[in-house]
Motif scaffolding. Structure first.
Motif, PDB file in Angstrom:
ATOM      1  N   CYS A 170      46.373  19.050  -6.036  1.00 43.11           N
ATOM      2  CA  CYS A 170      45.697  18.736  -7.453  1.00 43.11           C
ATOM      3  C   CYS A 170      46.223  19.884  -8.500  1.00 43.11           C
ATOM      4  O   CYS A 170      46.575  21.046  -8.049  1.00 43.11           O
ATOM      5  N   CYS A 215      41.020  26.590  -4.031  1.00 45.35           N
ATOM      6  CA  CYS A 215      40.850  25.200  -4.181  1.00 45.35           C
ATOM      7  C   CYS A 215      40.038  24.750  -5.404  1.00 45.35           C
ATOM      8  O   CYS A 215      38.629  25.141  -5.495  1.00 45.35           O
ATOM      9  N   CYS A 263      46.038  23.962  -8.192  1.00 43.94           N
ATOM     10  CA  CYS A 263      45.709  24.455  -6.884  1.00 43.94           C
ATOM     11  C   CYS A 263      46.633  25.712  -6.529  1.00 43.94           C
ATOM     12  O   CYS A 263      47.950  25.476  -7.059  1.00 43.94           O
ATOM     13  N   CYS A 312      45.368  19.859   3.307  1.00 44.77           N
ATOM     14  CA  CYS A 312      46.139  19.850   2.110  1.00 44.77           C
ATOM     15  C   CYS A 312      47.356  20.628   2.199  1.00 44.77           C
ATOM     16  O   CYS A 312      48.655  20.436   1.956  1.00 44.77           O
TER      17      CYS A 312
HETATM   18  S1  SF4 Z   1      42.982  22.496  -1.594  1.00 49.00           S
HETATM   19 FE1  SF4 Z   1      41.555  21.727  -3.033  1.00 49.00          FE
HETATM   20  S2  SF4 Z   1      42.876  21.875  -4.942  1.00 49.00           S
HETATM   21 FE2  SF4 Z   1      44.386  22.368  -3.304  1.00 49.00          FE
HETATM   22  S3  SF4 Z   1      45.142  19.913  -3.075  1.00 49.00           S
HETATM   23 FE3  SF4 Z   1      43.564  20.363  -1.644  1.00 49.00          FE
HETATM   24  S4  SF4 Z   1      41.548  19.727  -2.618  1.00 49.00           S
HETATM   25 FE4  SF4 Z   1      43.179  19.888  -4.118  1.00 49.00          FE
END
Ligand code: SF4
Ligand code: TPP
Ligand code: MG
Lengths: 334, 622
Positions: free
Chosen positions: A21, A204, A24, A55
C-alpha cells in the motif's frame, strides 16, 4: 571477498512491480536493504532472501538476488537448511509478527537458540496485514482489530524479551521510517557472525496506522526513544539532557542537572556484555523505548560448529568410500 | 515355505522358523540376530522380523514387556520370516503366554524353568504352572534351567548375579546352535569384537554359549538334531542389512552418483528414526544431518537445502507426514528436487508406533491442498529399500520434483542378506543444471521430461525467486490469470505423469494370464510372492503384480490388468490402493483383501483368500 563488483542499490532491485500500500513502511525497509547490500561486499549471487507469508514476506520478489517466498511461519527453518547446505551464502530471513511469533514461533526460537549465521528482519506492525487486520502476538491489550472488536484480551509478546530469552546473540530494535538508520543497521547485522535479530517497528498505514507514532514521529521521538550505541552513554531528549541509570534492580529516567544528577551517573551501553540482564531490561523499557543494537555478543555460529564437526570427521575418515562403507563390519562370500 | 517343509532325512530341513521371546531386557533381539547371522554365514537365506513393545523398559515379567524376534533360515530363496513356528523360545511365563497361541501342537518349545517362579507366573496371569499342569503336553517341550546353569558355568569369574544373568540368553543360543547344527565360531568372534575392552564379558558369554551347547548335547530329550543346507543364492559378497540402514545407504550412494552433498532434515519418530541414526554417523561423506525442532522444520530445512543445491531428503512416519503436507506442496509448486521417506506404522493418530501398516498411501498421494501430484514409490523388502532410496533420489533430481518413498515398520526393522552393491554397479544420475544465463528463467524446461532447469545460489547470472504463489508458465513470475493457472496445474501433473517413460514396466510373477492377478505394493511383497509361488506351483493360474511405482504407475499396467479374470488387491489397510486402481484403471473384476492388525500377512491366509476369490461368483470383499 575478492572480485566483488561495485554495485549500486539498483542492482538489487528486481523487475517486479512493488505492490505494498502507498505509504507503507515496507517500502522504506526494502530500499534500505537495497542500499545496504552494495556495502556488505558480497556477490549478488551469494545473497539469499527467504520469507514466510504476509505483506512483508513478499519482499524476496522485489530483490534481484536468490530468494524463496516460502510458507507461513517456516522461513527460519527453510533458511537454516539453505545455510547448512551452503554456509558461504549471506542468508536473510524476512518475516512478520504473525509469521515469526505466532505460527512460526517454534522455528524462530530454535533458529535463535542454535545461532544460525543469518539476519532475521522482523517487520513488526503489531497486526496481521495480509489477512486484513486481525490482532497479532504483538498487538496491545485492548487493541481493537477485526478479531478483537471489543478490545484484544491476549497480552502481547515483546520480541526483544523473547529473542534474548531464546539466547539471541544479536538483538536490535529500530524505527521503520528512518532509511539511513535502517541501512546502517542492516550492514552491522550482516557483519555480525551468528544470528542477528532485528525488530523493525513498521507502520501499517491501513490496519494499524500510527501504532508507533508515540516514539517514531519527529515530535515524539526525541523524548520517547533512546537510540543506544555500544560504548556511548544512554542520553536522549529534546535537549539531550535525559538519560538512563540503574536504580537498584530497575532502570530509571533521570534528567542531567536535576536532583544532583550529572552525566557521570548515566549508564554507558555495553552491547557486548554476555550477561543479558541489562539488555533484557532495555528491551522492556516502555517510555522511552530503547532502539539500536541492544545486544551483540560474539559466539560460534551453528553452521560453524556443524561444518567444523563435519570437516573433522572428513579428516578422520580419509580413504573411506561408499564401497568401503558397505563392506565394513560383517560380510561373507557365497 | 515353512508350513509344509519336507524332511528329507530324519535330520534335514528346508527351512526353520524360530521365535525368540522374552523380557525386553533378556536380549532376544541380539540372540535372534546371532542365530540369523550365523545361518547366513553358513550359506542359508534368512529373513528376520523384530517385534518389540512400545514401552522402553516395561516392568520385568509383564505381558506387555515381552519382546520378540522371529527368524526364518532356509536352504532356498525365502522372502518372509515365516508363518508357522518350528520352535518357540520362551524365556519367562509372560513370553510363553503371549506367544504360545502361535505355536502349533507337535512343535518345539524351549523354556527357562528358572523363570517360572510364583511371582512371574502371577505377573503373567497363570493360576497354575504350565510346566506342571500338563497344558504343554501337545508340544515338544524342552525345559531347561537356563539361568541357574549359566550361573554355575560362570561361578568362578567373580561376577555379580545380575551380570551373570545377562549371559543366560547365550546359554539358550548355545542349546539352539546344537539342535540346529550351527557353528559357534561366528558368535564367539562377535563377543571378541563387541566387548574388546571387557575381557570378562567375552569370557562369560563364551562360557555360557558353550555350556548351553554341551547341555543340549547331553540332554536325552533332544533325540534328533537338524540341518538346514546352504541355499542356492547368487554368488558374491553379502552382508545382512536392515531396511532403514539400506534406505540410508541408498541416499549416500545417490548423492555420490549425482555428485551432490546429501542433506537430511528430520525429527525423530518410530519407526523412521533409525535412518536418521544411521546418517548422523556419516559426516565423512559430507552427509549433513540436521535434527530439527519438529517435522515441519525438518521438511522446511530440506526445501532450503534443495534450493541451495543439495540432494535433500526428510524422513518420517505417518504423523510426521501429516505435518509436512503443506511444505511438500511448496516443494511441489516450486518444483524442488527432494525425497520424503515415510516409514509407515499403525495409525490413525499416534496409533501403534511399533507395528506395521500400509495405511498412509492416500495421505502420500493426496494429503495436500490443491492439485499437488508428486511421485510416489514404495520399497518391498529390507534390501530393496536401498534400491528405492536410490531410485527416489534419481527421479527427484532428474525430474525436479518431490518424491515420496513409502516403506513400513516391517521392512524397515526386518533384515535379510544383501548382495553388496558397489558404486560402479549403480546407474548414473544426471542432474539438469542450468548452463546458459542468457534469457534463462527458473521454468526453462526439458522438452521431453518437462523437468525445469536447476540453478542455485552461488551460480552467477541465475539469480531468481521461487515461491508458493502461482506463477507465469514462462517466466515464473507471480501470476494469477485463470488460464495460466489451469495450464500450470496441467503442466505439473503432466510432468509427473511423464515419469512413466523413465521407469521399468510392471513385471508379473507366476501365471502371466489366467484366473487371478494378485496385486500388492510395498512391504507385503515377501508374503505375496511366497503365497503366489505356492499357488502357481500347484497349477493355479495365479500371477503377482507388485507395484514399486504407484504414481505414476508403470506404462503397461492396463495391459497387465486385463490379462486376468479377477484381480485381488492385498493390502495392510482398509483398501487404499484398491480405491486408486478403481479410479485409475476401472472396468476390471476387482476384489480386495485387507488386514489392519499391525501385523504382516501370513502366507496361509493369503492362499485361502486366493482360493476364495477364484471360487467366488460375485464380488465379496474383506
Ligand atoms: S503492512 Fe499494511 S500498509 Fe503495508 S502493505 Fe500490508 S496492509 Fe498495506
Ligand atoms: C498455514 C497458513 N495459515 C494462515 C495463513 C493466512 N495468513 C497469511 S499471512 C497471515 C498473517 C500475516 O501477518 P504478519 O506475519 O504479521 O505479516 P504482515 O502481513 O503483517 O506483514 C496469515 C494469518 C496462511 N497463508 N497459511
Ligand atoms: Mg504483521
Amino acid at each position: 571477498m575478492t572480485d566483488v563488483k561495485k554495485y549500486t542499490f539498483k542492482d538489487f532491485a528486481s523487475d517486479q512491480e512493488v505492490r505494498w500500500c502507498p505509504g507503507c513502511d515496507d517500502y522504506v525497509i526494502l530500499r534500505a536493504v537495497q542500499k545496504a547490500l552494495p556495502e556488505i561486499g558480497r556477490k549478488k549471487e551469494d545473497v539469499v532472501f527467504i520469507s514466510g507469508i504476509g505483506c512483508s514476506s513478499r519482499f524476496p520478489y522485489y530483490m534481484n538476488t536468490y530468494g524463496v517466498h516460502s510458507i507461513h511461519g517456516r522461513a527460519a527453518a527453510v533458511a537454516t537448511g539453505t545455510k547448512l547446505a551452503n554456509p558461504d551464502l549471506s542468508v536473510w530471513v524476512i518475516t512478520g509478527d504473525g509469521d515469526a511469533l505466532a505460527i512460526g514461533g517454534n522455528h524462530t526460537i530454535h533458529a535463535i537458540r542454535r545461532n544460525v549465521d543469518m539476519n532475521v528482519i522482523l517487520f513488526n506492525n503489531e497486526i496481521y496485514g495480509l489477512t486484513k487486520g486481525q490482532f497479532s502476538p504483538t498487538s496491545l491489550l485492548g487493541q481493537k482489530t477485526k478479531t478483537s472488536p471489543f478490545g484484544n484480551t491476549q497480552p502481547p509478546f515483546n520480541p526483544g524479551e523473547l529473542a534474548i530469552g531464546a539466547h539471541a546473540r544479536f538483538f536490535a530494535r529500530i524505527s521503520g521510517n528512518k532509511p539511513k538508520e535502517l541501512s546502517a543497521m542492516f550492514i552491522q547485522a550482516e557483519q555480525f557472525k551468528g544470528l542477528s535479530f532485528i525488530e523493525v517497528l513498521q507502520n501499517c498505514v491501513i490496519f494499524n496506522d500510527g501504532a508507533f507514532d508515540k516514539f517514531n514521529s519527529k515530535e515524539t521521538r526525541p523524548d520517547n526513544q533512546v537510540y543506544v550505541e555500544h560504548g556511548k552513554k544512554m542520553i536522549f531528549g529534546h535537549d539531550n539532557n535525559k538519560g538512563l541509570r540503574l536504580n537498584g534492580l530497575k532502570l530509571e529516567v533521570v534528567t542531567i542537572g536535576e536532583n544532583g544528577v550529572t552525566e557521570d551517573d548515566i549508564l554507558v551501553h555495553d552491547a557486548h556484555e554476555p550477561d543479558p540482564t541489562l539488555h533484557f531490561m532495555l528491551t522492556r523499557m516502555e517510555n522511552p523505548i530503547v532502539t539500536g543494537v541492544i545486544r551483540a555478543v560474539e559466539d560460534m555460529s551453528f553452521d560453524e560448529r556443524f561444518v567444523g564437526q563435519m570437516e573433522e570427521r572428513i579428516a578422520a575418515g580419509k580413504g573411506v568410500t561408499f564401497d568401503s562403507l558397505v563392506e565394513s563390519g560383517e560380510t561373507y562370500t557365497l | 515355505m515353512s508350513n509344509n517343509f519336507s524332511q528329507k532325512s530324519s535330520s534335514e530341513l528346508d527351512s526353520v522358523v524360530i521365535r525368540f521371546a522374552g523380557d525386553s531386557g533378556d536380549g532376544m533381539q541380539l540372540t535372534g540376530t546371532q542365530f540369523a547371522d550365523t545361518s547366513a554365514l553358513m550359506g542359508n537365506d534368512i529373513a528376520t522380523f523384530p517385534n518389540y513393545p512400545s514401552e522402553i523398559r516395561a516392568p520385568q515379567g509383564s505381558l506387555f514387556g515381552v519382546s520378540g524376534f522371529q527368524v526364518q533360515v532356509a536352504s532356498q530363496d525365502i522372502s518372509t520370516p515365516g508363518d508357522d513356528l518350528d520352535m518357540l523360545v520362551a524365556m519367562n511365563p509372560a513370553a510363553l503366554k503371549t506367544n504360545l497361541p502361535d505355536l502349533a501342537p507337535g512343535k518345539m518349545l524351549l523354556v527357562d524353568t528358572d523363570a517360572f517362579t510364583p511371582k512371574n507366573l502371577k505377573k503373567a496371569g497363570y493360576e497354575t504352572n504350565p510346566l506342571e499342569d500338563g497344558s504343554l503336553e501337545p508340544y515338544r517341550l524342552i525345559a531347561a534351567p537356563m539361568t541357574s546353569s549359566t550361573k554355575a558355568a560362570l561361578l568362578d569369574l567373580g561376577m555379580d548375579t545380575k551380570s551373570m544373568d545377562r549371559s543366560k540368553n547365550m546359554f539358550t543360543l548355545g542349546m539352539i546352535y546344537w539342535i540346529y547344527g550351527r557353528s559357534m565360531d561366528h558368535t564367539i568372534e562377535f563377543f571378541q569384537k563387541k566387548f574388546k575392552k571387557k575381557p570378562i564379558v567375552i569370557e562369560a558369554n563364551t562360557r555360557a554359549l558353550k555350556a548351553g551347547n554341551v547341555y543340549a548335547e547331553n540332554l536325552e530329550l533332544i533325540a534328533t538334531t537338524y540341518q538346514v543346507r546352504p541355499a542356492q543364492l547368487k554368488k558374491g559378497k553379502y552382508r545382512i542389512i536392515m531396511g532403514n540402514q539400506a534406505t540410508a545407504w541408498g541416499f549416500i550412494a545417490a548423492a555420490k552418483k549425482a555428485n551432490k552433498e546429501l542433506f537430511l532434515g528430520s525429527y525423530p519418530i518410530t519407526p523412521a528414526s533409525d535412518i536418521l541414526h544411521e546418517l548422523v554417523k556419516h559426516p565423512e561423506f559430507r552427509v549433513k544431518s540436521f535434527q530439527a525442532e519438529d517435522e515441519i522444520a525438518g521438511v522446511a530445512s530440506t526445501i532450503g537445502a534443495s534450493f541451495a543445491g543439495d540432494l535433500a531428503i526428510t524422513t518420517t512416519s505417518g504423523p510426521g507426514l501429516a505435518l509436512k503436507g503443506e511444505a511438500i506442496g511448496l516443494a511441489m509448486i516450486t518444483e524442488m528436487p527432494m525425497v520424503i521417506v515415510n516409514v509407515q506404522r499403525g495409525g490413525p493418530s499416534t496409533g501403534m508406533p511399533t507395528k506395521t501398516e500400509q495405511s498412509d498411501l492416500m495421505q502420500a498421494m493426496y494429503g495436500r491442498n490443491g492439485e499437488s501430484p508428486v511421485i510416489v514409490v514404495a520399497a518391498h523388502s529390507p534390501s530393496h529399500c536401498f534400491d528405492m532410496a536410490f531410485e527416489a533420489s534419481k527421479l527427484a533430481l532428474e525430474h525436479m520434483t518431490p518424491v515420496i518413498l513409502m516403506t513400513d515398520g516391517y521392512i524397515a526393522n526386518g533384515s535379510e542378506p544383501w548382495l553388496i552393491k558397489k558404486l560402479a554397479d549403480l546407474p548414473t544420475i544426471t542432474t539438469n543444471i542450468a548452463k546458459n544465463p542468457e534469457g534463462w528463467t527458473p521454468y526453462t524446461r526439458d522438452k521431453d521430461s518437462l523437468a525445469r532447469e536447476w540453478a542455485y545460489p552461488g551460480m552467477e547470472g541465475f539469480e531468481h525467486r521461487v515461491g508458493g504463489l502461482e506463477k507465469n508458465v514462462q517466466t515464473g513470475n507471480v501470476n494469477m490469470q485463470p488460464m495460466n493457472h489451469e495450464e500450470m496445474v496441467k503442466l505439473r501433473a503432466e510432468k509427473v505423469k511423464r515419469v512413466e517413460n523413465y521407469i521399468p514396466d510392471l513385471e508379473v510373477e507366476g501365471a502371466q494370464e489366467g484366473d487371478l492377478l494378485v496385486v500388492g505394493w510395498g512391504g507385503t511383497y515377501g508374503a505375496l510372492h511366497t503365497a503366489v509361488q505356492s499357488a502357481f506351483g500347484v497349477g493355479k493360474k495365479v500371477g503377482l503384480a507388485h507395484f514399486n511405482y504407484i504414481n505414476p504407475m508403470p506404462k503397461n499396467t492396463a495391459e497387465v490388468l486385463k490379462k486376468f479374470k479377477k484381480i485381488v488387491v492385498c493390502e495392510l489397510n482398509a483398501g487404499q490402493f484398491y480405491k486408486i486402481l478403481l479410479a485409475e484403471h476401472p472396468g476390471h473384476n476387482y476384489f480386495k483383501y485387507n488386514k489392519v492388525q499391525g501385523l504382516p500377512f501370513t502366507i496361509q491366509e493369503l492362499m485361502n483368500r486366493f482360493d476364495q476369490v477364484i471360487a467366488a461368483e460375485k464380488v465379496v470383499n474383506v
